[in-house]
Write a protein that holds these residues in place. Structure first.
Motif, PDB file in Angstrom:
ATOM      1  N   PRO A  49     -17.098 -10.908  53.925  1.00 11.13           N
ATOM      2  CA  PRO A  49     -17.992 -11.924  54.478  1.00 11.13           C
ATOM      3  C   PRO A  49     -17.482 -13.336  54.150  1.00 11.13           C
ATOM      4  O   PRO A  49     -16.943 -13.568  53.066  1.00 11.13           O
ATOM      5  N   VAL A  50     -17.647 -14.260  55.088  1.00 12.60           N
ATOM      6  CA  VAL A  50     -17.069 -15.598  54.936  1.00 12.60           C
ATOM      7  C   VAL A  50     -17.605 -16.347  53.712  1.00 12.60           C
ATOM      8  O   VAL A  50     -16.935 -17.238  53.198  1.00 12.60           O
ATOM      9  N   ASP A  51     -18.767 -15.994  53.213  1.00 15.18           N
ATOM     10  CA  ASP A  51     -19.319 -16.682  52.047  1.00 15.18           C
ATOM     11  C   ASP A  51     -19.091 -15.914  50.740  1.00 15.18           C
ATOM     12  O   ASP A  51     -19.649 -16.248  49.709  1.00 15.18           O
ATOM     13  N   SER A  52     -18.237 -14.892  50.769  1.00 16.91           N
ATOM     14  CA  SER A  52     -17.981 -14.075  49.576  1.00 16.91           C
ATOM     15  C   SER A  52     -16.923 -14.694  48.676  1.00 16.91           C
ATOM     16  O   SER A  52     -16.077 -15.469  49.133  1.00 16.91           O
ATOM     17  N   GLU A  53     -16.990 -14.316  47.410  1.00 17.72           N
ATOM     18  CA  GLU A  53     -15.964 -14.671  46.434  1.00 17.72           C
ATOM     19  C   GLU A  53     -15.367 -13.391  45.892  1.00 17.72           C
ATOM     20  O   GLU A  53     -16.077 -12.416  45.659  1.00 17.72           O
ATOM     21  N   ARG A  54     -14.054 -13.395  45.715  1.00 18.21           N
ATOM     22  CA  ARG A  54     -13.348 -12.242  45.165  1.00 18.21           C
ATOM     23  C   ARG A  54     -12.551 -12.717  43.952  1.00 18.21           C
ATOM     24  O   ARG A  54     -12.450 -13.900  43.686  1.00 18.21           O
ATOM     25  N   GLY A  55     -11.939 -11.791  43.262  1.00 18.46           N
ATOM     26  CA  GLY A  55     -11.152 -12.160  42.086  1.00 18.46           C
ATOM     27  C   GLY A  55     -12.078 -12.388  40.902  1.00 18.46           C
ATOM     28  O   GLY A  55     -12.882 -11.535  40.566  1.00 18.46           O
ATOM     29  N   GLY A  56     -11.941 -13.557  40.286  1.00 16.50           N
ATOM     30  CA  GLY A  56     -12.739 -13.839  39.099  1.00 16.50           C
ATOM     31  C   GLY A  56     -12.230 -13.060  37.905  1.00 16.50           C
ATOM     32  O   GLY A  56     -13.020 -12.518  37.137  1.00 16.50           O
ATOM     33  N   HIS A  57     -10.894 -13.004  37.767  1.00 15.85           N
ATOM     34  CA  HIS A  57     -10.293 -12.276  36.659  1.00 15.85           C
ATOM     35  C   HIS A  57      -8.853 -12.730  36.455  1.00 15.85           C
ATOM     36  O   HIS A  57      -8.304 -13.485  37.250  1.00 15.85           O
ATOM     37  N   ALA A  58      -8.261 -12.242  35.364  1.00 18.76           N
ATOM     38  CA  ALA A  58      -6.835 -12.424  35.067  1.00 18.76           C
ATOM     39  C   ALA A  58      -6.306 -11.070  34.616  1.00 18.76           C
ATOM     40  O   ALA A  58      -7.079 -10.153  34.333  1.00 18.76           O
ATOM     41  N   HIS A  59      -4.987 -10.967  34.549  1.00 19.63           N
ATOM     42  CA  HIS A  59      -4.355  -9.724  34.111  1.00 19.63           C
ATOM     43  C   HIS A  59      -3.471  -9.967  32.900  1.00 19.63           C
ATOM     44  O   HIS A  59      -2.778 -10.988  32.822  1.00 19.63           O
ATOM     45  N   ARG A  60      -3.484  -9.037  31.986  1.00 22.01           N
ATOM     46  CA  ARG A  60      -2.628  -9.118  30.802  1.00 22.01           C
ATOM     47  C   ARG A  60      -1.151  -8.966  31.177  1.00 22.01           C
ATOM     48  O   ARG A  60      -0.313  -9.717  30.699  1.00 22.01           O
ATOM     49  N   ASP A  61      -0.832  -7.990  32.015  1.00 24.75           N
ATOM     50  CA  ASP A  61       0.566  -7.665  32.328  1.00 24.75           C
ATOM     51  C   ASP A  61       0.900  -7.672  33.816  1.00 24.75           C
ATOM     52  O   ASP A  61       2.056  -7.841  34.175  1.00 24.75           O
ATOM     53  N   LEU A  62      -0.065  -7.447  34.656  1.00 27.33           N
ATOM     54  CA  LEU A  62       0.173  -7.299  36.082  1.00 27.33           C
ATOM     55  C   LEU A  62       0.645  -8.594  36.733  1.00 27.33           C
ATOM     56  O   LEU A  62       0.148  -9.671  36.431  1.00 27.33           O
ATOM     57  N   GLU A  63       1.612  -8.469  37.636  1.00 22.11           N
ATOM     58  CA  GLU A  63       2.051  -9.557  38.500  1.00 22.11           C
ATOM     59  C   GLU A  63       1.675  -9.172  39.922  1.00 22.11           C
ATOM     60  O   GLU A  63       1.656  -7.992  40.262  1.00 22.11           O
ATOM     61  N   GLN A  64       1.394 -10.180  40.759  1.00 22.21           N
ATOM     62  CA  GLN A  64       0.990  -9.919  42.133  1.00 22.21           C
ATOM     63  C   GLN A  64       1.612 -10.940  43.070  1.00 22.21           C
ATOM     64  O   GLN A  64       1.911 -12.066  42.668  1.00 22.21           O
ATOM     65  N   VAL A  65       1.750 -10.544  44.327  1.00 23.59           N
ATOM     66  CA  VAL A  65       1.989 -11.485  45.414  1.00 23.59           C
ATOM     67  C   VAL A  65       0.887 -11.231  46.430  1.00 23.59           C
ATOM     68  O   VAL A  65       0.658 -10.089  46.843  1.00 23.59           O
ATOM     69  N   ILE A  66       0.189 -12.305  46.799  1.00 23.47           N
ATOM     70  CA  ILE A  66      -0.995 -12.226  47.643  1.00 23.47           C
ATOM     71  C   ILE A  66      -0.686 -12.882  48.985  1.00 23.47           C
ATOM     72  O   ILE A  66      -0.162 -14.006  49.019  1.00 23.47           O
ATOM     73  N   PHE A  67      -1.018 -12.190  50.074  1.00 25.13           N
ATOM     74  CA  PHE A  67      -0.746 -12.676  51.432  1.00 25.13           C
ATOM     75  C   PHE A  67      -2.018 -12.722  52.258  1.00 25.13           C
ATOM     76  O   PHE A  67      -2.885 -11.865  52.094  1.00 25.13           O
ATOM     77  N   ALA A  68      -2.085 -13.663  53.178  1.00 30.70           N
ATOM     78  CA  ALA A  68      -3.087 -13.652  54.241  1.00 30.70           C
ATOM     79  C   ALA A  68      -2.388 -13.073  55.466  1.00 30.70           C
ATOM     80  O   ALA A  68      -1.608 -13.766  56.121  1.00 30.70           O
ATOM     81  N   LEU A  69      -2.607 -11.808  55.756  1.00 33.14           N
ATOM     82  CA  LEU A  69      -1.972 -11.191  56.918  1.00 33.14           C
ATOM     83  C   LEU A  69      -2.610 -11.677  58.210  1.00 33.14           C
ATOM     84  O   LEU A  69      -1.961 -11.737  59.248  1.00 33.14           O
ATOM     85  N   SER A  70      -3.882 -12.018  58.131  1.00 31.04           N
ATOM     86  CA  SER A  70      -4.619 -12.538  59.274  1.00 31.04           C
ATOM     87  C   SER A  70      -5.674 -13.493  58.731  1.00 31.04           C
ATOM     88  O   SER A  70      -6.210 -13.278  57.645  1.00 31.04           O
ATOM     89  N   GLY A  71      -5.955 -14.544  59.474  1.00 29.64           N
ATOM     90  CA  GLY A  71      -6.957 -15.502  59.033  1.00 29.64           C
ATOM     91  C   GLY A  71      -6.481 -16.308  57.843  1.00 29.64           C
ATOM     92  O   GLY A  71      -5.278 -16.476  57.621  1.00 29.64           O
ATOM     93  N   SER A  72      -7.436 -16.778  57.042  1.00 28.81           N
ATOM     94  CA  SER A  72      -7.095 -17.625  55.898  1.00 28.81           C
ATOM     95  C   SER A  72      -8.128 -17.472  54.792  1.00 28.81           C
ATOM     96  O   SER A  72      -9.234 -16.990  55.017  1.00 28.81           O
ATOM     97  N   PHE A  73      -7.747 -17.907  53.605  1.00 25.43           N
ATOM     98  CA  PHE A  73      -8.645 -17.966  52.461  1.00 25.43           C
ATOM     99  C   PHE A  73      -8.015 -18.855  51.402  1.00 25.43           C
ATOM    100  O   PHE A  73      -6.830 -19.190  51.476  1.00 25.43           O
TER     101      PHE A  73
END
Length: 143
Positions: A49-73
């Motif tokens: 939903p457009v008014d939602s929030e995700r994440g709200g965390h950190a990782h001790r060891d994990l690395e990530q690459v985050i993409f917007a495949l469609s749309g934006s955020f």
């Protein structure tokens, strides 16, 4: 390329190759080549939903690459000293988020699809879900 000064972590935009073709463009990613890690897990978020929030965390060891495949955020990044935000909207540009970086995602456009490439499989013990515990760990406190 954007770099955030950090105790242990960093975040920066990674540009992926793009092959142009009259039938459409193709972008590919190879773990250990285009990314600073081998890919152990792929997941994606959709129907957010457009008014939602995700994440709200950190990782001790994990690395990530985050993409917007469609749309934006928007992704808000916090290394414990510096707060920065990135808008993802180009599917060939991913945000690399190293370990020990707090992240929050919001302002999802209608129909946005977020794909995440991760260095490790899911492990709940890798998460900081409390911001104060994250800050304490950055200062060398007990995790």
């Amino acid at each position: 390329m954007t770099r955030i000064s950090a105790h242990q972590g960093s975040a920066r935009i990674i540009d992926l190759p793009q092959i142009h073709d009259p039938r459409g463009d193709l972008t590919f990613v190879e773990g250990g080549n285009h990314l600073p890690f081998d890919i152990a897990r792929v997941y994606y978020l959709y129907n957010v939903p457009v008014d939602s929030e995700r994440g709200g965390h950190a990782h001790r060891d994990l690395e990530q690459v985050i993409f917007a495949l469609s749309g934006s955020f928007r992704i808000k990044i916090d290394d414990g000293e510096t707060k920065t935000e990135f808008w993802l909207r180009d599917p060939r540009k991913g945000l690399y988020v190293n370990r020990m970086i707090w992240r929050e995602m919001d302002a999802f456009s209608q129909g946005a699809v977020c794909m995440v490439l991760a260095s490790h499989v899911y492990d709940e013990s890798d998460y900081f879900r409390d911001y104060n515990e994250f800050q304490n760990a950055l200062r060398g406190g007990v995790e």
